[in-house]
Design a protein around this motif. Structure first.
Motif, mmCIF file in Angstrom:
data_model
loop_
_atom_site.group_PDB
_atom_site.id
_atom_site.type_symbol
_atom_site.label_atom_id
_atom_site.label_comp_id
_atom_site.label_asym_id
_atom_site.label_seq_id
_atom_site.Cartn_x
_atom_site.Cartn_y
_atom_site.Cartn_z
ATOM 1 N N SER A 98 0.746 29.978 18.351
ATOM 2 C CA SER A 98 -0.664 29.693 18.027
ATOM 3 C C SER A 98 -0.888 29.580 16.520
ATOM 4 O O SER A 98 -0.156 30.173 15.726
ATOM 5 N N GLU A 99 -1.918 28.842 16.156
ATOM 6 C CA GLU A 99 -2.261 28.700 14.733
ATOM 7 C C GLU A 99 -2.645 30.049 14.136
ATOM 8 O O GLU A 99 -2.336 30.349 12.982
ATOM 9 N N GLU A 100 -3.264 30.883 14.952
ATOM 10 C CA GLU A 100 -3.661 32.218 14.499
ATOM 11 C C GLU A 100 -2.442 33.014 14.029
ATOM 12 O O GLU A 100 -2.458 33.656 12.976
ATOM 13 N N LEU A 101 -1.359 32.926 14.826
ATOM 14 C CA LEU A 101 -0.137 33.659 14.472
ATOM 15 C C LEU A 101 0.508 33.061 13.214
ATOM 16 O O LEU A 101 0.955 33.786 12.318
ATOM 17 N N LEU A 102 0.494 31.731 13.116
ATOM 18 C CA LEU A 102 1.040 31.074 11.926
ATOM 19 C C LEU A 102 0.264 31.492 10.671
ATOM 20 O O LEU A 102 0.861 31.767 9.621
ATOM 21 N N THR A 103 -1.056 31.562 10.774
ATOM 22 C CA THR A 103 -1.887 31.972 9.633
ATOM 23 C C THR A 103 -1.560 33.413 9.240
ATOM 24 O O THR A 103 -1.432 33.740 8.058
ATOM 25 N N HIS A 104 -1.398 34.258 10.267
ATOM 26 C CA HIS A 104 -1.058 35.662 10.008
ATOM 27 C C HIS A 104 0.268 35.772 9.239
ATOM 28 O O HIS A 104 0.367 36.472 8.223
ATOM 29 N N ILE A 105 1.290 35.025 9.720
ATOM 30 C CA ILE A 105 2.608 35.077 9.060
ATOM 31 C C ILE A 105 2.495 34.533 7.631
ATOM 32 O O ILE A 105 3.055 35.095 6.683
ATOM 33 N N GLY A 106 1.746 33.434 7.467
ATOM 34 C CA GLY A 106 1.557 32.844 6.128
ATOM 35 C C GLY A 106 0.905 33.827 5.171
ATOM 36 O O GLY A 106 1.310 33.941 4.001
ATOM 37 N N ASN A 107 -0.114 34.587 5.652
ATOM 38 C CA ASN A 107 -0.794 35.576 4.802
ATOM 39 C C ASN A 107 0.145 36.722 4.422
ATOM 40 O O ASN A 107 0.153 37.181 3.285
ATOM 41 N N VAL A 108 0.945 37.170 5.403
ATOM 42 C CA VAL A 108 1.908 38.253 5.120
ATOM 43 C C VAL A 108 2.950 37.765 4.109
ATOM 44 O O VAL A 108 3.319 38.470 3.165
ATOM 45 N N ALA A 109 3.390 36.500 4.284
ATOM 46 C CA ALA A 109 4.433 35.940 3.419
ATOM 47 C C ALA A 109 3.947 35.706 1.993
ATOM 48 O O ALA A 109 4.739 35.563 1.069
ATOM 49 N N SER A 110 2.610 35.696 1.807
ATOM 50 C CA SER A 110 2.102 35.441 0.457
ATOM 51 C C SER A 110 1.473 36.700 -0.156
ATOM 52 O O SER A 110 0.775 36.611 -1.149
ATOM 53 N N SER A 111 1.760 37.849 0.459
ATOM 54 C CA SER A 111 1.186 39.096 -0.086
ATOM 55 C C SER A 111 2.297 40.034 -0.543
ATOM 56 O O SER A 111 3.465 39.835 -0.218
ATOM 57 N N VAL A 112 1.903 41.054 -1.303
ATOM 58 C CA VAL A 112 2.865 42.048 -1.791
ATOM 59 C C VAL A 112 2.629 43.330 -0.983
ATOM 60 O O VAL A 112 1.497 43.829 -0.931
ATOM 61 N N PRO A 113 3.672 43.868 -0.340
ATOM 62 C CA PRO A 113 3.445 44.993 0.572
ATOM 63 C C PRO A 113 3.061 46.310 -0.106
ATOM 64 O O PRO A 113 2.500 47.184 0.534
ATOM 65 N N VAL A 114 3.347 46.456 -1.410
ATOM 66 C CA VAL A 114 3.073 47.748 -2.073
ATOM 67 C C VAL A 114 1.824 47.625 -2.956
ATOM 68 O O VAL A 114 1.676 46.653 -3.707
ATOM 69 N N GLN A 115 0.928 48.601 -2.848
ATOM 70 C CA GLN A 115 -0.304 48.618 -3.665
ATOM 71 C C GLN A 115 0.034 48.731 -5.153
ATOM 72 O O GLN A 115 0.947 49.469 -5.540
ATOM 73 N N ASP A 116 -0.708 48.027 -6.013
ATOM 74 C CA ASP A 116 -0.572 48.115 -7.477
ATOM 75 C C ASP A 116 0.873 47.902 -7.944
ATOM 76 O O ASP A 116 1.313 48.525 -8.902
ATOM 77 N N PHE A 117 1.595 47.066 -7.252
ATOM 78 C CA PHE A 117 2.991 46.797 -7.644
ATOM 79 C C PHE A 117 2.990 45.577 -8.544
ATOM 80 O O PHE A 117 2.481 44.517 -8.163
ATOM 81 N N LYS A 118 3.516 45.743 -9.764
ATOM 82 C CA LYS A 118 3.464 44.638 -10.726
ATOM 83 C C LYS A 118 4.669 43.721 -10.494
ATOM 84 O O LYS A 118 5.811 44.156 -10.604
ATOM 85 N N ILE A 119 4.390 42.481 -10.127
ATOM 86 C CA ILE A 119 5.508 41.555 -9.890
ATOM 87 C C ILE A 119 5.581 40.508 -10.995
ATOM 88 O O ILE A 119 4.628 40.301 -11.745
ATOM 89 N N HIS A 120 6.722 39.866 -11.079
ATOM 90 C CA HIS A 120 6.986 38.834 -12.087
ATOM 91 C C HIS A 120 5.942 37.721 -11.965
ATOM 92 O O HIS A 120 5.599 37.293 -10.859
#
Length: 278
Positions: free
Chosen positions: A205-227
Protein backbone atom coordinates in the motif's frame (compact mmCIF):
# COMPACT_ATOMS: atom_id res chain seq x y z
CA UNK A 1 32.64 -28.82 7.79
CA UNK A 2 36.18 -28.63 6.41
CA UNK A 3 36.65 -26.92 3.07
CA UNK A 4 39.29 -28.39 0.76
CA UNK A 5 40.28 -26.76 -2.54
CA UNK A 6 42.33 -28.57 -5.18
CA UNK A 7 44.41 -26.33 -7.47
CA UNK A 8 46.82 -26.73 -10.36
CA UNK A 9 50.16 -25.02 -9.79
CA UNK A 10 49.89 -22.56 -12.71
CA UNK A 11 46.34 -21.59 -11.77
CA UNK A 12 47.27 -21.07 -8.12
CA UNK A 13 50.00 -18.61 -9.07
CA UNK A 14 48.28 -17.05 -12.07
CA UNK A 15 44.60 -16.58 -11.26
CA UNK A 16 43.77 -13.36 -9.46
CA UNK A 17 40.78 -14.98 -7.76
CA UNK A 18 43.18 -17.03 -5.59
CA UNK A 19 44.79 -13.88 -4.19
CA UNK A 20 41.39 -12.22 -3.73
CA UNK A 21 39.84 -15.14 -1.87
CA UNK A 22 42.89 -15.43 0.40
CA UNK A 23 42.17 -11.87 1.46
CA UNK A 24 38.52 -12.78 2.10
CA UNK A 25 39.56 -15.84 4.11
CA UNK A 26 39.70 -14.18 7.52
CA UNK A 27 37.12 -11.40 7.18
CA UNK A 28 34.14 -11.40 9.53
CA UNK A 29 31.04 -12.91 7.86
CA UNK A 30 33.17 -14.35 5.04
CA UNK A 31 35.65 -16.66 6.76
CA UNK A 32 35.49 -20.42 6.27
CA UNK A 33 37.62 -20.74 9.45
CA UNK A 34 40.44 -22.07 7.34
CA UNK A 35 40.57 -23.83 3.98
CA UNK A 36 43.04 -26.60 3.09
CA UNK A 37 44.52 -25.89 -0.35
CA UNK A 38 46.10 -28.84 -2.16
CA UNK A 39 48.28 -27.71 -5.07
CA UNK A 40 49.23 -30.41 -7.56
CA UNK A 41 52.49 -29.28 -8.99
CA UNK A 42 54.70 -30.62 -11.75
CA UNK A 43 56.23 -27.24 -12.61
CA UNK A 44 54.45 -27.04 -15.96
CA UNK A 45 51.21 -25.12 -16.37
CA UNK A 46 49.58 -26.66 -19.44
CA UNK A 47 52.79 -26.31 -21.49
CA UNK A 48 54.17 -23.16 -19.84
CA UNK A 49 57.58 -23.20 -18.24
CA UNK A 50 57.63 -21.67 -14.72
CA UNK A 51 60.07 -18.95 -15.92
CA UNK A 52 57.35 -17.71 -18.26
CA UNK A 53 54.49 -18.12 -15.82
CA UNK A 54 55.37 -16.32 -12.58
CA UNK A 55 58.00 -14.18 -10.88
CA UNK A 56 58.30 -16.10 -7.59
CA UNK A 57 60.16 -19.39 -7.01
CA UNK A 58 57.07 -21.38 -6.00
CA UNK A 59 53.44 -21.24 -7.18
CA UNK A 60 52.36 -21.38 -3.52
CA UNK A 61 54.12 -18.10 -2.66
CA UNK A 62 50.79 -16.27 -3.13
CA UNK A 63 49.63 -17.90 0.16
CA UNK A 64 52.28 -15.91 2.03
CA UNK A 65 49.94 -12.89 1.98
CA UNK A 66 48.01 -14.48 4.87
CA UNK A 67 51.01 -16.25 6.45
CA UNK A 68 49.49 -19.65 5.63
CA UNK A 69 51.92 -22.50 6.35
CA UNK A 70 53.05 -24.15 3.11
CA UNK A 71 54.10 -27.82 3.07
CA UNK A 72 56.00 -29.27 0.12
CA UNK A 73 55.53 -33.03 -0.08
CA UNK A 74 56.64 -35.61 -2.63
CA UNK A 75 53.57 -37.46 -3.90
CA UNK A 76 55.76 -40.49 -4.63
CA UNK A 77 55.78 -41.03 -0.86
CA UNK A 78 52.14 -41.77 0.16
CA UNK A 79 52.99 -41.97 3.87
CA UNK A 80 54.54 -38.50 3.75
CA UNK A 81 51.40 -37.23 1.95
CA UNK A 82 49.19 -38.75 4.69
CA UNK A 83 51.38 -37.23 7.40
CA UNK A 84 51.27 -33.76 5.84
CA UNK A 85 47.49 -33.97 5.31
CA UNK A 86 47.04 -34.85 9.00
CA UNK A 87 49.25 -31.93 10.04
CA UNK A 88 47.26 -29.63 7.71
CA UNK A 89 43.95 -30.79 9.20
CA UNK A 90 45.25 -30.34 12.76
CA UNK A 91 46.61 -26.88 11.94
CA UNK A 92 43.29 -25.83 10.44
CA UNK A 93 41.30 -27.22 13.39
CA UNK A 94 43.59 -25.62 15.97
CA UNK A 95 44.13 -22.18 14.44
CA UNK A 96 41.15 -21.83 12.01
CA UNK A 97 43.53 -20.52 9.35
CA UNK A 98 44.25 -21.51 5.75
CA UNK A 99 46.98 -24.04 5.04
CA UNK A 100 48.59 -25.05 1.74
CA UNK A 101 49.84 -28.53 0.97
CA UNK A 102 52.73 -29.93 -3.70
CA UNK A 103 54.45 -33.97 -8.22
CA UNK A 104 51.94 -34.56 -10.74
CA UNK A 105 52.85 -37.09 -13.36
CA UNK A 106 50.96 -35.82 -16.38
CA UNK A 107 50.40 -32.40 -17.88
CA UNK A 108 47.64 -29.94 -17.11
CA UNK A 109 45.27 -31.89 -19.29
CA UNK A 110 45.48 -35.46 -20.54
CA UNK A 111 44.79 -34.26 -24.11
CA UNK A 112 47.88 -32.07 -23.86
CA UNK A 113 51.25 -33.45 -25.01
CA UNK A 114 53.94 -31.85 -22.83
CA UNK A 115 56.72 -33.63 -24.77
CA UNK A 116 56.37 -30.96 -27.49
CA UNK A 117 57.50 -28.14 -25.23
CA UNK A 118 59.09 -29.88 -22.19
CA UNK A 119 60.90 -32.92 -23.63
CA UNK A 120 63.70 -33.10 -21.03
CA UNK A 121 61.39 -32.80 -18.02
CA UNK A 122 58.97 -35.38 -19.42
CA UNK A 123 61.73 -37.87 -20.25
CA UNK A 124 62.60 -37.72 -16.55
CA UNK A 125 58.94 -38.09 -15.52
CA UNK A 126 58.43 -41.11 -17.79
CA UNK A 127 61.41 -42.81 -16.10
CA UNK A 128 59.71 -42.48 -12.69
CA UNK A 129 58.16 -45.67 -11.34
CA UNK A 130 54.41 -44.98 -10.80
CA UNK A 131 53.60 -44.36 -7.14
CA UNK A 132 51.25 -47.35 -6.80
CA UNK A 133 53.91 -49.82 -8.01
CA UNK A 134 56.63 -48.16 -5.94
CA UNK A 135 54.56 -48.29 -2.74
CA UNK A 136 53.22 -51.82 -3.40
CA UNK A 137 56.80 -53.11 -3.92
CA UNK A 138 57.83 -51.51 -0.63
CA UNK A 139 54.88 -53.00 1.31
CA UNK A 140 55.43 -56.46 -0.22
CA UNK A 141 59.19 -56.30 0.54
CA UNK A 142 58.38 -55.27 4.15
CA UNK A 143 55.95 -58.18 4.48
CA UNK A 144 53.08 -55.77 5.31
CA UNK A 145 50.99 -57.25 2.48
CA UNK A 146 51.44 -60.26 0.20
CA UNK A 147 51.52 -60.05 -3.58
CA UNK A 148 48.18 -61.95 -3.63
CA UNK A 149 46.52 -59.42 -1.26
CA UNK A 150 47.78 -56.55 -3.39
CA UNK A 151 46.50 -58.13 -6.62
CA UNK A 152 43.10 -58.88 -5.01
CA UNK A 153 42.77 -55.25 -3.88
CA UNK A 154 43.60 -53.96 -7.38
CA UNK A 155 41.09 -56.42 -8.93
CA UNK A 156 38.42 -55.33 -6.42
CA UNK A 157 38.93 -51.66 -7.28
CA UNK A 158 38.93 -52.37 -11.05
CA UNK A 159 35.68 -54.33 -10.59
CA UNK A 160 34.01 -51.37 -8.80
CA UNK A 161 35.02 -49.06 -11.69
CA UNK A 162 33.93 -51.51 -14.41
CA UNK A 163 30.53 -52.13 -12.78
CA UNK A 164 29.89 -48.41 -12.37
CA UNK A 165 30.87 -47.85 -16.00
CA UNK A 166 28.48 -50.60 -17.16
CA UNK A 167 25.64 -49.18 -15.06
CA UNK A 168 26.25 -45.70 -16.47
CA UNK A 169 25.34 -46.97 -19.95
CA UNK A 170 21.81 -47.76 -18.73
CA UNK A 171 21.19 -44.20 -17.55
CA UNK A 172 19.18 -42.45 -20.24
CA UNK A 173 17.73 -39.57 -18.16
CA UNK A 174 19.73 -37.12 -16.08
CA UNK A 175 17.94 -36.36 -12.81
CA UNK A 176 18.93 -32.81 -11.95
CA UNK A 177 17.71 -33.03 -8.38
CA UNK A 178 20.12 -35.89 -7.59
CA UNK A 179 22.98 -33.46 -8.09
CA UNK A 180 21.67 -30.96 -5.56
CA UNK A 181 22.66 -31.71 -1.98
CA UNK A 182 19.37 -30.26 -0.70
CA UNK A 183 16.71 -30.04 -3.43
CA UNK A 184 14.20 -27.29 -2.71
CA UNK A 185 10.86 -28.92 -1.88
CA UNK A 186 8.21 -28.07 -4.44
CA UNK A 187 10.75 -26.63 -6.89
CA UNK A 188 11.05 -29.76 -9.08
CA UNK A 189 8.42 -32.21 -10.24
CA UNK A 190 8.90 -36.00 -9.84
CA UNK A 191 10.95 -36.26 -13.06
CA UNK A 192 13.45 -33.75 -11.73
CA UNK A 193 12.28 -30.98 -14.03
CA UNK A 194 11.63 -27.48 -12.61
CA UNK A 195 7.96 -26.66 -12.12
CA UNK A 196 6.61 -23.64 -13.99
CA UNK A 197 7.57 -20.51 -12.10
CA UNK A 198 4.88 -18.21 -10.81
CA UNK A 199 5.44 -15.02 -8.83
CA UNK A 200 2.94 -13.90 -6.20
CA UNK A 201 1.96 -10.19 -6.35
CA UNK A 202 4.49 -8.08 -4.47
CA UNK A 203 2.70 -4.71 -4.37
CA UNK A 204 2.22 -2.89 -1.05
CA UNK A 205 0.00 0.00 0.00
CA UNK A 206 0.99 3.62 -0.52
CA UNK A 207 0.51 4.16 3.20
CA UNK A 208 3.23 1.60 3.96
CA UNK A 209 5.55 3.09 1.32
CA UNK A 210 5.09 6.56 2.85
CA UNK A 211 5.83 5.14 6.30
CA UNK A 212 9.06 3.49 5.08
CA UNK A 213 10.07 6.68 3.22
CA UNK A 214 9.57 8.77 6.41
CA UNK A 215 11.58 6.31 8.51
CA UNK A 216 14.33 6.24 5.85
CA UNK A 217 14.61 10.03 5.93
CA UNK A 218 14.71 10.45 9.71
CA UNK A 219 17.40 10.10 12.37
CA UNK A 220 16.52 7.51 15.05
CA UNK A 221 18.35 9.24 17.94
CA UNK A 222 17.09 12.51 19.50
CA UNK A 223 19.45 15.55 19.23
CA UNK A 224 21.99 13.51 17.28
CA UNK A 225 24.21 15.79 15.22
CA UNK A 226 24.79 14.32 11.77
CA UNK A 227 27.07 15.37 8.92
CA UNK A 228 25.60 18.25 6.91
CA UNK A 229 26.01 16.30 3.65
CA UNK A 230 23.93 13.47 5.12
CA UNK A 231 21.24 15.80 6.46
CA UNK A 232 20.83 17.21 2.91
CA UNK A 233 20.32 13.67 1.58
CA UNK A 234 17.76 12.88 4.29
CA UNK A 235 15.93 16.13 3.65
CA UNK A 236 15.77 15.41 -0.10
CA UNK A 237 14.50 11.90 0.68
CA UNK A 238 11.77 13.33 2.90
CA UNK A 239 10.73 15.74 0.11
CA UNK A 240 10.60 12.90 -2.41
CA UNK A 241 8.37 10.84 -0.12
CA UNK A 242 6.05 13.84 0.31
CA UNK A 243 5.91 14.39 -3.48
CA UNK A 244 5.35 10.67 -4.23
CA UNK A 245 8.68 10.33 -6.08
CA UNK A 246 11.51 7.78 -5.69
CA UNK A 247 15.12 7.44 -6.83
CA UNK A 248 17.15 4.21 -6.81
CA UNK A 249 18.30 4.62 -3.22
CA UNK A 250 14.83 5.27 -1.84
CA UNK A 251 13.40 2.41 -3.93
CA UNK A 252 16.02 0.11 -2.41
CA UNK A 253 15.10 1.35 1.09
CA UNK A 254 11.45 0.62 0.39
CA UNK A 255 12.25 -2.88 -0.87
CA UNK A 256 14.32 -3.69 2.25
CA UNK A 257 11.88 -1.91 4.54
CA UNK A 258 8.82 -3.79 3.27
CA UNK A 259 10.62 -7.16 3.65
CA UNK A 260 11.76 -6.24 7.19
CA UNK A 261 8.22 -5.17 8.04
CA UNK A 262 7.12 -8.75 7.30
CA UNK A 263 9.67 -9.98 9.84
CA UNK A 264 12.14 -11.30 7.25
CA UNK A 265 15.80 -10.74 8.12
CA UNK A 266 17.84 -8.80 5.54
CA UNK A 267 21.61 -9.23 5.57
CA UNK A 268 23.73 -6.51 3.96
CA UNK A 269 27.45 -7.10 3.74
CA UNK A 270 30.44 -5.31 2.33
CA UNK A 271 31.97 -1.86 2.73
CA UNK A 272 29.75 -0.06 0.19
CA UNK A 273 26.49 -0.97 1.89
CA UNK A 274 27.98 -0.35 5.35
CA UNK A 275 28.66 3.30 4.52
CA UNK A 276 25.54 3.62 2.38
CA UNK A 277 27.27 4.30 -0.95
CA UNK A 278 24.16 3.25 -2.84
Amino acid sequence: VMSILLHGDAAFAGQGVVYETFHLSDLPSYTTNGTIHVVVNNQIGFTTDPRMARSSPYPTDVARVVNAPIFHVNADDPEAVMYVCNVAAEWRNTFNKDVVVCYRRRGHNEMDEPMFTQPLMYKQIHKQVPVLKKYADKLIADGTVTLQEFEEEIAKYDRICEEAYSRSKDNKILHIKHWLDSPWPGFFNVDGEPKSMSCPPTGISEELLTHIGNVASSVPVQDFKIHSGLSRILKARSEMTKNRLVDWALAEYMAFGSVLKEGIHVRLSGQDVERGTF
